[in-house]
Every structure is written in C-alpha cells, then in structure tokens.
Design an enzyme around this catalytic site. Structure first.
Site, PDB file in Angstrom:
ATOM      1  N   HIS A 146       0.922  -1.253  -0.205  1.00 55.03           N
ATOM      2  CA  HIS A 146      -0.034  -0.034  -0.032  1.00 55.03           C
ATOM      3  C   HIS A 146       0.881   1.329  -0.027  1.00 55.03           C
ATOM      4  O   HIS A 146       1.717   1.408   0.770  1.00 55.03           O
ATOM      5  CB  HIS A 146      -0.934  -0.043   1.149  1.00 55.03           C
ATOM      6  CG  HIS A 146      -2.039  -0.898   1.124  1.00 55.03           C
ATOM      7  ND1 HIS A 146      -2.127  -1.975   0.504  1.00 55.03           N
ATOM      8  CD2 HIS A 146      -3.485  -0.757   1.450  1.00 55.03           C
ATOM      9  CE1 HIS A 146      -3.202  -2.584   0.512  1.00 55.03           C
ATOM     10  NE2 HIS A 146      -3.963  -1.980   1.130  1.00 55.03           N
ATOM     11  N   ARG A 409      -5.691 -11.230  -4.031  1.00 53.23           N
ATOM     12  CA  ARG A 409      -6.882 -10.390  -3.647  1.00 53.23           C
ATOM     13  C   ARG A 409      -7.322  -9.946  -5.129  1.00 53.23           C
ATOM     14  O   ARG A 409      -6.667  -9.411  -5.793  1.00 53.23           O
ATOM     15  CB  ARG A 409      -6.760  -9.334  -2.531  1.00 53.23           C
ATOM     16  CG  ARG A 409      -7.833  -8.467  -2.384  1.00 53.23           C
ATOM     17  CD  ARG A 409      -7.736  -7.295  -1.441  1.00 53.23           C
ATOM     18  NE  ARG A 409      -6.891  -6.206  -1.932  1.00 53.23           N
ATOM     19  CZ  ARG A 409      -7.271  -5.035  -1.574  1.00 53.23           C
ATOM     20  NH1 ARG A 409      -8.327  -4.679  -0.754  1.00 53.23           N
ATOM     21  NH2 ARG A 409      -6.538  -4.032  -1.919  1.00 53.23           N
ATOM     22  N   GLU A 524     -15.541  -4.152   4.052  1.00 54.04           N
ATOM     23  CA  GLU A 524     -15.091  -3.034   3.956  1.00 54.04           C
ATOM     24  C   GLU A 524     -16.001  -1.753   4.526  1.00 54.04           C
ATOM     25  O   GLU A 524     -15.477  -0.875   5.027  1.00 54.04           O
ATOM     26  CB  GLU A 524     -14.515  -2.713   2.497  1.00 54.04           C
ATOM     27  CG  GLU A 524     -13.382  -3.786   2.280  1.00 54.04           C
ATOM     28  CD  GLU A 524     -12.842  -3.523   0.879  1.00 54.04           C
ATOM     29  OE1 GLU A 524     -11.869  -2.589   0.608  1.00 54.04           O
ATOM     30  OE2 GLU A 524     -13.417  -4.362  -0.136  1.00 54.04           O
ATOM     31  N   ASP A 564     -11.522   1.679   4.396  1.00 57.51           N
ATOM     32  CA  ASP A 564     -13.006   2.177   3.809  1.00 57.51           C
ATOM     33  C   ASP A 564     -14.090   2.450   4.532  1.00 57.51           C
ATOM     34  O   ASP A 564     -14.922   3.413   4.502  1.00 57.51           O
ATOM     35  CB  ASP A 564     -13.263   0.917   2.655  1.00 57.51           C
ATOM     36  CG  ASP A 564     -12.432   1.267   1.426  1.00 57.51           C
ATOM     37  OD1 ASP A 564     -12.641   2.210   0.546  1.00 57.51           O
ATOM     38  OD2 ASP A 564     -11.497   0.582   1.365  1.00 57.51           O
ATOM     39  N   ARG A 602      -5.503  -3.126   8.897  1.00 54.78           N
ATOM     40  CA  ARG A 602      -5.121  -1.743   9.355  1.00 54.78           C
ATOM     41  C   ARG A 602      -4.071  -1.177   8.632  1.00 54.78           C
ATOM     42  O   ARG A 602      -2.916  -1.790   8.278  1.00 54.78           O
ATOM     43  CB  ARG A 602      -4.600  -2.014  10.793  1.00 54.78           C
ATOM     44  CG  ARG A 602      -5.518  -3.027  11.923  1.00 54.78           C
ATOM     45  CD  ARG A 602      -4.796  -3.497  13.169  1.00 54.78           C
ATOM     46  NE  ARG A 602      -4.537  -2.296  13.958  1.00 54.78           N
ATOM     47  CZ  ARG A 602      -3.527  -1.896  14.602  1.00 54.78           C
ATOM     48  NH1 ARG A 602      -2.637  -2.709  14.503  1.00 54.78           N
ATOM     49  NH2 ARG A 602      -3.684  -0.974  15.427  1.00 54.78           N
ATOM     50  N   ARG A 739      -9.418   6.362  -3.262  1.00 54.58           N
ATOM     51  CA  ARG A 739      -9.154   5.321  -2.232  1.00 54.58           C
ATOM     52  C   ARG A 739      -8.896   5.961  -0.928  1.00 54.58           C
ATOM     53  O   ARG A 739      -8.609   7.124  -0.960  1.00 54.58           O
ATOM     54  CB  ARG A 739      -7.765   4.668  -2.644  1.00 54.58           C
ATOM     55  CG  ARG A 739      -8.069   3.792  -4.037  1.00 54.58           C
ATOM     56  CD  ARG A 739      -6.619   2.958  -4.137  1.00 54.58           C
ATOM     57  NE  ARG A 739      -6.912   2.180  -5.540  1.00 54.58           N
ATOM     58  CZ  ARG A 739      -7.731   1.271  -5.712  1.00 54.58           C
ATOM     59  NH1 ARG A 739      -8.195   0.590  -4.685  1.00 54.58           N
ATOM     60  NH2 ARG A 739      -7.494   0.484  -6.749  1.00 54.58           N
TER      61      ARG A 739
END
Length: 906
Positions: A146, A409, A524, A564, A602, A739
């Site tokens: 990320h 994913r 989410e 989210d 997290r 996002r």
C-alpha cells in the site's frame, strides 16, 4: 543545524536522546556548509526564527525555487535524522524495560500463570487446554505494498546506517562515519524518478523479511518456546506460532500492473531470498556442528541420509569430504546447502523437481534438519540440539522455502464479470445476490465445468490468476498461497463466485475432496460490516461450502477493512461496527464448529485503523482471537517497526504476546451482561451521533471541491509511492472513487486529519447529555475497546493543527468554501472539550508529557515546511501545465518533509 536547545522530540531529562539529536543536527549543519555553503545554514536558522516569531510567510514567499528546494531538503533531512535518533532511543528504553520487568512474552506468561492459580469462576484454565490452543497458534503479519511509504529505500538504508552508528557509541570513528553517511544522505535524491513496479515493491519488503529471518525471529521463537515451558507447554519445534504473509505481487484489486506473470515473478523473488538467508544460516551451522564420530556416534538414519546425499550430490567439494569425513553433521549441513542452491536454480529455470538433489517443499527441508536434531538428542547432544540448530528449525518452519505466504486479492466484480460469460446464463449480472448464490452453489456442489473458452481479455485475466495459483502451489508447496481474498464482498454469492472460478482451474473439487486454497470475504463498508454475521451464516449453512471449509481444516478466514469503513462513516462508527462485526462473526463460527481467523486490514494512521498494536489486540472482542490472527503491515509502518533489529524484535514479540494473551485469557466475557448491555447502548449512541455529524460534512456537494483545494492530494500520484493507482478504475472527480489512502493523506498533509477524530465530539456530547457520564467513565476505565478508541482519537487531535490548516484554506480555497473549515473547527473544539471532560485532563496528552513535548518540538520544524508547501502549491496551481519542473520538485519535497515530521503519510 541547531536543535532548539532541547535537541529533539522528548522532554529535557532524556539526556541520551537530546545528545544524539544535537549531534546529528550539528553534523547536518556541517554537511550543509560543506555541500552548499554557509548561506544555506544561515537561511535555515533565519527561517526557523522568523516562523517562530510569526513573520515567516514573507521570507518564504521571497525565496527562489532553488532556495526553496534546499530549505525543504534541509528540514526534511533533519526530521529523518531525528526520527532515527528517536527509534534508537526507543530501542534503548525497551531494552532497559526488558531487563527490569521482563519481556512482553514473560509478562504475558506471568498473567497466564496467575490465571492458572486463581481459577476465576467462568474463566478456569488447565495446562492441557492451553497446550492445545498454543500448538494451533498462527499469528501472521502480512506485508502489503500500500503506497504510504514516502521515503525511498536508498534513503531508508542510509538512515539504518545512522542508527547502527548511534548504537555503536564506543566506536572512535563514529563521528567521521556519521558525517560521511549524512553527506551521502544529502547527495541522495529523496524522490522516486518513476512509478515503482510490483517487483520493486516486493524487493523492498524482502529486505525486511531477510533481516527478520537472520536477526529477529530465531530469538523471539526461542524465547516463546522457553516461556511456554513455565506453564508446562511444549511447543513442537516445527510448529508455526508465527509466520509472515505478503500481498505484494498478489493484490490485484484496482492494480492493473499485477498479472499472473507478476505473481509468478514475485514468488520466485521470495524463494530466492528465502534460500539465500537459509544458506547463510546453514553455513553458520556447518561451522558450529563439529561433532565427530571418533568421539560420539550418530543415528543410523542420519548416517544413511548422508550416504544418500553423497550418492546424489556429485558436486560435493573434495575438500569437505576429506576434512569432514567423520563429521556427519557438517556433511549433512553441506548437503543441505547444496540442495538449497539446486532448489533455487530449479525454480529459476522452471525445471522439474529431482528427488534427493533439490527440495520439493519446506517439509523436505525440515525433515533433513530434524534428522540432525534427533541424532543429537540420541547422543548426549541435547544442549547442542536446542541451541542454534533448534532456532534454525523454528525459523525455517516460520518462513518456509517461500519466505512468506502470498495472499491473492481481487475485486468481487471481476469474478462476476468472468462468470457472466462462462455460465451461459442470460442476464446473470442483473440477478440478485440470492439468485446468484443459488446458481453458484449449484455449480459448486456439482463440480460443474463451465465454458471458459470464450472469455474476454478481463475475464481471461481473472481466470488466469487461478491457474497461476495452482501452478505456484504445485511448484512451491501448499504454504506458497493459502488464501484468496474477495474485496467488496457484499453478499455470500461474491465469495462463491471466486470458488467456482477456482474449480475451473482445478483448485477445488468437492467430489475428490480437494480444496487447495481457502477463501476469505473482505468486508469494507459499514453496510458490509453490519451484514457480516448474515453473510457468514449463509456461507456456512450451505452444505457444499461447509464441506470446502472442512477440507481446509475447519478454519474460515474473514478480512475486515478499516480504511474504507472510516472513509464511509467516520472513525467512531467504523471502529464500533468493526467491533460488532467481530462479535457476530465469532458467534456464527462457534455455532457451526468452525475456527475463525480474522484478518485485520489496519493502516498506519488512526484514520486507517492504526494505533499501538498491543492495545489493539487485547481490545478485540472475547473469543475473536482463537489462536488465529492476521494483520497488515503497511507503508511507513514497516520501516518504523522493522528497520532496527532491536525494534523489530520488540514489535514481533509484543504481537505474539498480545495474541497469546488474547487467545488464553480472553475466551469469555470480561464484563457482566448488564454492564455490556449498558456500554453497547452508550457506544451505539456515540456512534449514531458521530455518524450524523460526519455524514453532514462529507455529503455536502461542495466538500470534494474544498478537499481538493485545501490539500495537496492531487500531487500524490507524482510521488510514485506505489504501483497501484490512487483512484479506483471507475474514478471520477468526486470522493466516491478516491481510495482511502489519498483521502487520509490529503487531510493529514494539511493538518486537518478529519478521518482520525471528526464526529467523536458530537457523539460524546450526545451520550453525556443523555445522562450517561457515569457510563462513559466506567467504559473508559473497564472496557479495553473504548479506552483504546479514546486514546487513539486523543493522539490524532494532538497532531491536528487547524491554525496551520487555516493558512492552507486562506491561500488556496475560494472564499465561498471557507465555511467547511469553520465546521471542522467547531467539531474539533467540541471533540477536544469532550475528550478532556471524559479523561479529566487539562490538556491533550496531559498524562504523556514526553509525547506532548515531542509533538511540540516537531511543530517548530514542521511549520516552515507547511508554509512553503502552501506557497509552492499555489504557484504550481497558478502555473498549471507550464509549472517549472523544479517548482514541482520543491512541492513534492515538502510532502516528504511533512510525512517525515509527522512520522505518517496517512
């Protein structure tokens, strides 16, 4: 550079830290003079003084672009060096605490011992039960790519060298080496020149995994096994209480750069690194295990194994055969090194496994190591066996031949898109969740073969992923990939869709009792979290899916998304709904006789689920950590936790200790039914009013315009933080497709930090005015969840600076949108007031003097960077496409500088 007398970010009595920060600040000042001349150092001091006296804006506005670049670099470098000094100091403090009060693991076992003695009614324990729970423990930090790490690896590695030198205080050449490294740091570009590819991200994570393998995990797992003996629990040497995961190369959701080939290449990289560090360890072992059969024997099994090795490994060096002829352990270690090297070569070439020459999987490697251990035990070598060899076995069991288990994913829509074509059912996409569930579970139960010959490019790409997973498991073993995660799971059909596609690739076949991977829904948004129990109930009530779960050891993984849900509903409602979802999932799993593994997504910032790990784990609902837990490690959190070996050890150990404590001591309610009911009602009221306040802000049609104007969020893509785009594929100019990471990033850079606290004041006020002050006080004192929630909000409030935010707004935002800051200011003031009333403090962080001082000192250095950012952002926006590239560079450097100063990108 001078360092404000206090020299850093802690109180005046922290002499060692002050000394280190002063030393680094002075050396940086010398670097500036050496590299750029005394004028730059003078400019830095003048700007710092002017900003402190409230006169900085004029001076900053008068700077040339070139001077702006140098000034930002100087302040950012100072922050990076101060951060390193704080990390080293933190490691020293933790080491002293370990000496004085025992380790995290020791303290957790102390609590378990006390519970065994007290046998509190309703919470009775015995060693046999504990042994069963611990031997099934699986704690897995999962490294993600990320994009929240602003610092380049080149910068991080040099900061690591600074840390090593600070820790080596007796080195007579320390000052010279530090000066050399700071000069190198100054001459290193802080900004990435282009977008990193997924394999670049994989390399970054692998550096940390390598260090964990070599320096950290052997000691932590050894300590874990030793502490368990205190409560009569023997941890098998090949058990995996700790392992590591990775999303890098496997996370496809919204990242078109991740293909089946990228997944394959990322796995090959992982294997190459795993084998390299294992070979390093085996070479150390080979040096140590000099046991001679002229003095003591070896088991027939070890002797026969060595003979097999010599027969099949013709490359054995004659020198070793001659020198180690009567040293079977050294010969075996040498053979293992050869076989590991052959394994690496085989995978690089894509060749077939050759028995007795390379390793098919981790289990084969462990069997060889266990032969050595068993032989030592049989020949008076218990102490030798339980030393370096046993630490090596435990470490190899943890990492495996793949270093980390990769998760894959994908977004739920991708599976339905492929199935709409393969199923041959007209109007498939338009069908309801219920209708799709019936269709898909029918396919699953019948092991149906669908027509996958005519998929479009996107459908084929989705299906290819499942074939790639099957191939990787064939080549690297079952630990290579264990879980397929479906993001944006809104109904049970969304998960079954992925299972049906996996069937087409041969990963699942219920008739043949085959389920090579498990499947996890990712919940989410608040709506999905509220439906968590219903979704899991529907899945586990279906005979076909329940049989798949049985084939996976009766373990069902569910991932919870913190980012989210926060963006969707605000922090209070997000945290509360995640807590409630865990309770619901726990109850449904227990009802169906299934072990629940929760995967906590997290982030680093509080607005993305971050906060202290230990407190977060012990605050989880009872029974939700039944020995099984996964949590993401993202962005700058990875370097903060794992860059220094001493801190890596503390962080791994506290995660393991908190999971142990939650598993053993948090198996039933810790509150009375009446208290829990009262707290639930109160927290629901806090959540509802917080949600109303938050949505009143974000639902305003003009908020997107305010957000984009008052923050530098549009610059995020130019920082090249990660391979994944900052917007989802359906991106528009609104906030819906943005996002969660850039959402938090923008608010953080402008110091508004709305996602970390907004709405909480309204919620607390509503509860107080409803006569629940005493209930709130009891919740704060006796409920881990609420205490942790309030603590994290307080920290974020302390980092928020709306006076600085007002500078952004006054300079960058049209007048007609200024009312948003007034709304944010009012909620901020209310939240601070309510938090102080609740905690009975006079100021934020009033009971954490050192931390408060840290933030105060940092602000003295952050303010110039913020003011420069505002100035440069206006100039870049005014210039539009014709903006000077150097001007853009200066602006991006301010973003890095703020991230370093706050120790957080968001």
């Amino acid at each position: 550079m001078k360092s404000s007398g206090s020299g850093g970010a802690v109180a005046a009595d922290d002499a060692a830290l002050r000394s280190d920060v002063r030393k680094l600040g002075d050396l940086l000042g010398q670097t500036l003079v050496r590299q750029e001349g005394p004028e730059l150092l003078e400019l830095v001091e003048n700007v710092r003084k002017a900003v402190r006296e409230g006169q900085g804006e004029e001076l900053l506005a008068s700077l040339s672009v070139e001077d702006s670049v140098q000034l930002v670099r100087a302040f950012s470098t100072y922050f990076n060096l101060a951060n390193v000094a704080e990390q080293v100091h933190r490691a020293r403090v933790l080491a002293e605490a370990r000496t004085d009060g025992g380790s995290w693991l020791a303290r957790a076992v102390d609590k378990i011992e006390a519970a065994l003695k007290s046998q509190t009614p309703g919470h009775e324990l015995n060693s046999e039960e504990i042994s069963g729970w611990i031997n099934e423990m699986s704690v897995r930090p999962v490294f993600t790519a990320h994009p929240t790490e602003a610092a380049r690896r080149s910068v991080l590695s040099k900061l690591g060298q600074v840390a090593d030198l600070l820790e080596d205080g007796r080195n007579p050449s320390q000052a010279d080496r530090l000066a050399e490294t700071i000069d190198l740091l100054w001459q290193t570009d802080e900004l990435r020149v282009g977008q990193p590819e997924p394999l670049d991200e994989a390399m970054n994570a692998l550096y940390y995994l390598d260090d964990l393998f070599l320096q950290t995990v052997p000691e932590v797992l050894n300590d874990f096994a030793r502490e368990m003996k205190r409560i009569d629990v023997v941890v098998p040497v090949t058990a995996r209480p700790l392992s590591f995961g990775s999303w890098i190369g496997g996370d496809r959701d919204g990242n078109p750069n991740v293909t089946a080939q990228v997944t394959n290449d990322a796995m090959l990289l992982q294997v190459a690194h795993a084998i390299r560090v294992t070979i390093d360890t085996m070479n150390s072992l080979r040096q140590v295990l000099s046991i001679s059969t002229r003095i003591i024997g070896a088991t027939p099994e070890l002797t026969a194994s060595v003979e097999q090795d010599l027969k099949h490994i013709r490359e054995f060096e004659p020198r070793f055969l001659r020198l180690n002829a009567q040293e079977p352990y050294r010969l075996k270690a040498t053979a293992i090194v050869h076989r590991l090297a052959f394994t690496r070569e085989r995978h690089a070439k894509g060749a077939a496994h050759v028995a007795h020459r390379d390793y098919a999987d981790t289990d084969e490697l462990l069997k060889d190591l266990m032969l050595m251990r068993d032989s030592l035990f049989a020949h008076k070598g218990e102490l030798i066996a339980t030393g370096l060899l046993e630490r090596t076995i435990r470490t190899v069991a943890a990492f495996g031949i793949t270093h980390a288990t990769m998760d894959v994913r994908e977004h739920s829509d991708a599976h339905h898109h492929a199935l709409a074509q393969a199923s041959g059912i007209a109007g498939y996409i338009e069908k309801t969740h219920e209708e799709k569930f019936e269709i898909l579970t029918g396919f699953l139960a019948a092991d149906s073969n669908l027509d996958i010959t005519a998929l479009d490019a996107n459908g084929q790409k989705t299906l290819d992923t499942f074939f790639a997973i099957a191939d990787l498991i064939d080549r690297f073993g079952s630990q290579a990939i264990e879980t397929y995660i479906v993001s944006m799971t809104k109904g049970a059909d969304d998960l079954i869709a992925a299972v049906v596609l996996a069937q087409q690739a041969g990963l699942v076949n219920l008739k043949n009792k085959k389920a090579r991977i498990g499947f996890a829904p990712l919940l989410e948004t608040v709506a999905e979290l509220r439906a968590a129990g219903e979704i899991l109930e529907k899945l586990l009530s279906n005979p076909a899916y329940r049989s798949l779960v049985a084939l996976r050891g009766d373990v069902q993984e569910v991932m919870l998304g913190y980012s989210d849900s926060n963006k969707d509903a605000g922090i209070a409602t997000s945290q509360w709904e995640i807590h409630r979802a865990q309770r619901s999932l726990r109850d449904i799993a227990m009802k169906h006789g299934v072990k629940l593994r929760l995967f906590h997504g997290r982030g680093g910032s509080v607005g993305r689920g971050g906060g202290p790990t230990y407190e977060a784990l012990v605050a989880l609902p009872w029974g939700s950590v039944d020995g099984q837990i996964k949590m993401t490690e993202q962005g700058e959190v990875i370097s903060d936790k794992y860059a220094l070996a001493s801190l890596a050890r503390e962080n791994i150990e506290l995660t393991l200790a908190a999971s142990l404590e939650a598993t053993v001591l948090n198996r039933g309610p810790r509150q009375s039914v009446a208290d829990l009911q009262s707290w639930n009602e109160c927290m629901q009221l806090v959540s509802d009013r917080s949600f109303t306040a938050y949505r009143a802000l974000v639902d305003h049609p003009d908020l997107p315009a305010y957000f984009y104007a008052s923050t530098p969020v549009e610059q995020l893509g130019n920082l090249f933080l990660g391979s994944r785009p900052s917007r989802r594929p359906d991106a528009s100019s609104g906030l819906g497709s943005l996002r969660a990471i850039p959402w938090v990033f923008g608010w953080t850079q402008s110091r508004q930090i709305v996602p970390g606290w907004f709405g909480v004041g309204s919620g607390l006020k509503a509860a107080r005015e409803a006569g629940k002050t005493d209930v709130l006080q009891k919740m704060l004192g006796d409920w881990h969840f609420f205490h942790t929630f309030i603590s994290n909000v307080e920290m974020t409030l302390a980092k928020t600076d709306l006076s600085l935010a007002r500078r952004y707004v006054e300079t960058l935002v049209p007048q007609e949108l200024h009312h948003f800051l007034d709304q944010i200011q009012a909620e901020f003031d209310l939240t601070v007031e309510e938090i102080l009333k609740l905690t009975n403090k006079k100021s934020l962080l009033g009971d954490q003097e050192i931390l408060a001082r840290t933030l105060q000192v940092r602000d003295a250095y952050l303010s110039p960077i913020h003011l420069l950012q505002i100035n440069l952002l206006k100039r870049v926006r005014d210039a539009g496409d014709s903006a000077d590239p150097l001007l853009r560079r200066a602006l991006l450097l301010t973003i890095n500088g703020v991230a370093a100063g706050l120790r957080n990108t968001g």
